[in-house]
Design a protein around this motif. Structure first.
Motif, PDB file in Angstrom:
ATOM      1  N   MET A   1       0.837  -1.194   0.000  1.00 16.66           N
ATOM      2  CA  MET A   1       0.000   0.000   0.000  1.00 16.66           C
ATOM      3  C   MET A   1       0.881   1.257   0.000  1.00 16.66           C
ATOM      4  O   MET A   1       1.868   1.325   0.719  1.00 16.66           O
ATOM      5  N   ASP A   4      -0.923   7.142  -0.125  1.00 11.58           N
ATOM      6  CA  ASP A   4      -2.222   7.693  -0.490  1.00 11.58           C
ATOM      7  C   ASP A   4      -3.279   6.610  -0.686  1.00 11.58           C
ATOM      8  O   ASP A   4      -4.381   6.874  -1.145  1.00 11.58           O
ATOM      9  N   GLN A   5      -2.949   5.376  -0.365  1.00 11.51           N
ATOM     10  CA  GLN A   5      -3.906   4.273  -0.431  1.00 11.51           C
ATOM     11  C   GLN A   5      -3.878   3.522   0.899  1.00 11.51           C
ATOM     12  O   GLN A   5      -3.214   2.496   1.033  1.00 11.51           O
ATOM     13  N   ARG A   8      -7.525  -1.032   3.875  1.00 14.80           N
ATOM     14  CA  ARG A   8      -8.946  -1.207   4.146  1.00 14.80           C
ATOM     15  C   ARG A   8      -9.158  -2.637   4.628  1.00 14.80           C
ATOM     16  O   ARG A   8      -8.305  -3.500   4.434  1.00 14.80           O
ATOM     17  N   ASP A  11      -8.579  -5.294   2.159  1.00 16.91           N
ATOM     18  CA  ASP A  11      -7.194  -5.627   1.814  1.00 16.91           C
ATOM     19  C   ASP A  11      -6.610  -6.705   2.720  1.00 16.91           C
ATOM     20  O   ASP A  11      -5.531  -7.232   2.435  1.00 16.91           O
TER      21      ASP A  11
END
Length: 229
Positions: A1, A4-5, A8, A11
């Motif tokens: 990751m 900026d991601q 979650r 994931d």
């Protein structure tokens, strides 16, 4: 990751989600979050859980130093609370809409919580009119992670002569849940502690106008908000 991601729930593998839930549950219960405690809670070997903890650390979900408790990071805590919310909303749906007995909802929610989406959970939450507690009385976190304060006491620690309202019961032992259902000791029940026979492991409470003897192991699974004064 990348930065900026953010991670979650989608994931994370079900196994990693399980480690998060175990670490959060132990910490919320005031127990030390160690690999051995997590292993006992999850029914897994210490070596397997130790490897799982290393994965949590690698993902930035936990911090762990040798011989020290496991500590969830802000991200780990946020995702764990989201898992708690998901689990308890599913439990509430199963109990209210499908009439599952309260000793069956935990295992069913365990299976479902890893495969449903956030959108589905939000839809269930709205359909149930945003419940505040699950079937066992545990608070359901809001979407932004807020949780109602508890402020309750284990029934086995309640003083003789005290009166209060049952707030929640532990869902870890199905036999205890069935026994509590049989005697009518559920969340929102009013109880009065008539006597404590500590040497016999018995607490006698007034419940619904009748006296009921409760063994201390069962009483330890019940939390009560005591009346003031």
């Amino acid at each position: 990751m990348t930065d900026d991601q953010p991670l979650r729930l989608a994931d994370l593998t079900p196994t990693i989600q399980g480690y998060l839930m175990a670490a959060h549950a132990l910490g919320a219960g005031g127990e030390p979050v160690t690999s051995s405690a997590m292993a006992e809670r999850m029914g897994a070997s210490p070596s397997t859980v130790s490897e799982g903890v290393r994965k949590l650390v690698a993902l930035g979900l936990a911090e762990h130093r040798p011989y020290a408790p496991v500590e969830l990071t802000a991200t780990g805590h946020s995702l764990a609370v989201a898992m708690v919310r998901r689990h308890r909303i599913i439990e509430t749906f199963l109990a209210q809409c499908l009439e599952y007995p309260w000793d069956a909802v935990h295992a069913e929610a365990d299976a479902l919580e890893h495969v449903v989406s956030d959108r589905f959970v939000d839809a269930l939450d709205a359909f149930l009119d945003h419940p505040r507690r699950d079937p066992h009385g545990d608070p359901i976190p809001t979407r932004d992670g807020r949780v109602d304060p508890l402020g309750d006491t284990p029934l086995d620690s309640a003083p003789e002569g005290s009166t209060g309202v049952v707030t929640r019961v532990s869902d870890r032992d199905n036999a205890v849940l069935r026994h509590l259902a049989d005697i009518g000791l559920r969340p929102d029940s009013r109880v009065h502690v008539e006597s404590r026979q500590v040497e016999l492991g018995i607490i006698t409470v007034s419940l619904g106008g009748r006296s009921v003897q409760v063994g201390t192991p069962v009483a330890a699974a019940v939390r009560v908000r005591l009346d003031e004064g």
